[in-house]
Design a protein around this motif. Structure first.
Motif, PDB file in Angstrom:
ATOM      1  N   UNK A  71      16.436  23.120  81.951  1.00  0.00           N
ATOM      2  CA  UNK A  71      15.327  22.291  81.490  1.00  0.00           C
ATOM      3  C   UNK A  71      15.804  20.850  81.317  1.00  0.00           C
ATOM      4  N   UNK A  72      15.020  19.911  81.834  1.00  0.00           N
ATOM      5  CA  UNK A  72      15.349  18.499  81.692  1.00  0.00           C
ATOM      6  C   UNK A  72      15.291  18.092  80.221  1.00  0.00           C
ATOM      7  N   UNK A  73      16.322  17.407  79.764  1.00  0.00           N
ATOM      8  CA  UNK A  73      16.357  16.982  78.371  1.00  0.00           C
ATOM      9  C   UNK A  73      16.552  15.475  78.235  1.00  0.00           C
ATOM     10  N   UNK A  74      16.315  14.729  79.305  1.00  0.00           N
ATOM     11  CA  UNK A  74      16.310  13.267  79.219  1.00  0.00           C
ATOM     12  C   UNK A  74      15.142  12.741  80.039  1.00  0.00           C
ATOM     13  N   UNK A  75      14.605  11.615  79.615  1.00  0.00           N
ATOM     14  CA  UNK A  75      13.570  10.961  80.385  1.00  0.00           C
ATOM     15  C   UNK A  75      14.197  10.212  81.554  1.00  0.00           C
ATOM     16  N   UNK A  76      13.468  10.050  82.665  1.00  0.00           N
ATOM     17  CA  UNK A  76      13.980   9.244  83.775  1.00  0.00           C
ATOM     18  C   UNK A  76      14.033   7.773  83.381  1.00  0.00           C
ATOM     19  N   UNK A  77      14.841   7.024  84.097  1.00  0.00           N
ATOM     20  CA  UNK A  77      14.955   5.577  83.883  1.00  0.00           C
ATOM     21  C   UNK A  77      13.791   4.911  84.612  1.00  0.00           C
ATOM     22  N   UNK A  78      12.729   4.579  83.857  1.00  0.00           N
ATOM     23  CA  UNK A  78      11.473   4.188  84.493  1.00  0.00           C
ATOM     24  C   UNK A  78      11.066   2.766  84.170  1.00  0.00           C
ATOM     25  N   UNK A  79      10.183   2.256  85.011  1.00  0.00           N
ATOM     26  CA  UNK A  79       9.383   1.076  84.713  1.00  0.00           C
ATOM     27  C   UNK A  79       7.920   1.464  84.899  1.00  0.00           C
ATOM     28  N   UNK A  80       7.073   1.039  83.979  1.00  0.00           N
ATOM     29  CA  UNK A  80       5.644   1.371  84.006  1.00  0.00           C
ATOM     30  C   UNK A  80       4.862   0.064  84.082  1.00  0.00           C
ATOM     31  N   UNK A  81       3.945  -0.030  85.024  1.00  0.00           N
ATOM     32  CA  UNK A  81       3.164  -1.253  85.209  1.00  0.00           C
ATOM     33  C   UNK A  81       1.686  -1.007  84.931  1.00  0.00           C
ATOM     34  N   UNK A  82       1.054  -1.954  84.226  1.00  0.00           N
ATOM     35  CA  UNK A  82      -0.391  -1.984  84.071  1.00  0.00           C
ATOM     36  C   UNK A  82      -0.888  -3.266  84.745  1.00  0.00           C
ATOM     37  N   UNK A  83      -2.164  -3.547  84.604  1.00  0.00           N
ATOM     38  CA  UNK A  83      -2.697  -4.764  85.220  1.00  0.00           C
ATOM     39  C   UNK A  83      -2.023  -6.020  84.681  1.00  0.00           C
ATOM     40  N   UNK A  84      -1.680  -6.005  83.379  1.00  0.00           N
ATOM     41  CA  UNK A  84      -1.147  -7.214  82.751  1.00  0.00           C
ATOM     42  C   UNK A  84       0.315  -7.121  82.347  1.00  0.00           C
ATOM     43  N   UNK A  85       0.869  -5.935  82.321  1.00  0.00           N
ATOM     44  CA  UNK A  85       2.169  -5.719  81.703  1.00  0.00           C
ATOM     45  C   UNK A  85       3.124  -4.959  82.605  1.00  0.00           C
ATOM     46  N   UNK A  86       4.409  -5.164  82.360  1.00  0.00           N
ATOM     47  CA  UNK A  86       5.468  -4.337  82.940  1.00  0.00           C
ATOM     48  C   UNK A  86       6.323  -3.828  81.781  1.00  0.00           C
ATOM     49  N   UNK A  87       6.456  -2.518  81.689  1.00  0.00           N
ATOM     50  CA  UNK A  87       7.294  -1.890  80.671  1.00  0.00           C
ATOM     51  C   UNK A  87       8.562  -1.410  81.374  1.00  0.00           C
ATOM     52  N   UNK A  88       9.698  -1.924  80.946  1.00  0.00           N
ATOM     53  CA  UNK A  88      10.956  -1.679  81.650  1.00  0.00           C
ATOM     54  C   UNK A  88      12.101  -1.559  80.652  1.00  0.00           C
ATOM     55  N   UNK A  89      13.270  -1.069  81.098  1.00  0.00           N
ATOM     56  CA  UNK A  89      14.432  -1.042  80.203  1.00  0.00           C
ATOM     57  C   UNK A  89      14.835  -2.442  79.777  1.00  0.00           C
ATOM     58  N   UNK A  90      15.438  -2.539  78.598  1.00  0.00           N
ATOM     59  CA  UNK A  90      15.911  -3.827  78.103  1.00  0.00           C
ATOM     60  C   UNK A  90      17.069  -4.342  78.938  1.00  0.00           C
ATOM     61  N   UNK A  91      17.179  -5.682  78.981  1.00  0.00           N
ATOM     62  CA  UNK A  91      18.242  -6.365  79.717  1.00  0.00           C
ATOM     63  C   UNK A  91      18.885  -7.405  78.804  1.00  0.00           C
TER      64      UNK A  91
END
Length: 216
Positions: free
Chosen positions: A1-21
């Motif tokens: 069973x997977x026990x970690x989330x994938x390293x993702x970026x999520x985009x909406x019309x106005x926003x990009x949700x990504x890992x911190x840099x």
């Protein structure tokens, strides 16, 4: 069973949700020293550039790699400016549930960014990750946080009495800690369906997201 989330970026019309840099350090430092962030969260105060650097380059990433949740920097699509933070934590992989926290920069408040990013994460969590429950906890007097919960369709489940510590600022500028109740909110996959139905299908169009994942 997977026990970690994938390293993702999520985009909406106005926003990009990504890992911190590392480039987020200055904006993160400024945001976390805002009075409302200090009052309602448990972040260190003052929040130093060293705190921000540790968070942006190490601690936020270990949340995901250790299976505890995932942290995403919320940025404006057009300007790439840091809008806030969305944090999934207290993840239970057996029950497929997690707790959502969010912070919004002072300059970005009142634009609906918090609810847009929270809803995008909820959609991703339920659709892509097959989770069954998302929980939010807001301090009793944190009306802005409660409004976000209501906007994305959360149901209030009850009160945890005397369960949290918030900070209040005196006339001399010093901060002191006081205890407060927590309101518990929950969101289930079917709640999003009902919210979409009430909106006549407009919610999915307005907050639809695209996900890119790096699985290594």
């Amino acid at each position: 069973m997977t026990t970690t989330f994938p390293d993702v970026s999520i985009s909406t019309d106005r926003l990009v949700l990504r890992p911190f840099e590392e480039g987020d350090v200055a904006a993160l430092t400024e945001m976390m020293n805002d009075e409302l962030v200090v009052a309602w969260t448990g972040v260190p105060h003052p929040y130093t550039p060293a705190d921000a650097h540790d968070w942006a380059t190490r601690r936020s990433h270990t949340v995901r790699t250790e299976g505890r949740g995932i942290v995403l920097a919320v940025t404006e699509f057009l300007t790439q400016r840091l809008v806030g933070v969305v944090h999934l934590r207290n993840t239970n992989w057996r029950t497929r549930s997690a707790e959502l926290g969010y912070v919004t920069a002072p300059w970005a408040r009142g634009e609906g960014y918090a609810s847009e990013s929270a809803l995008a994460v909820a959609q991703w969590l339920f659709t892509d990750q097959r989770f069954e429950r998302l929980e939010l906890r807001t301090a009793a007097d944190n009306t802005a946080g409660q409004q976000v919960a209501q906007k994305i369709g959360c149901i209030s489940e009850g009160v945890l009495r005397n369960a949290w510590i918030v900070r209040t600022q005196g006339h001399d500028g010093t901060w002191s800690e006081i205890r407060t109740d927590l309101i518990v909110w929950s969101l289930l996959p079917e709640d999003l369906d009902e919210l979409d139905d009430l909106a006549g299908g407009r919610m999915a169009e307005a907050t639809g997201y695209a996900v890119s994942a790096d699985w290594h």
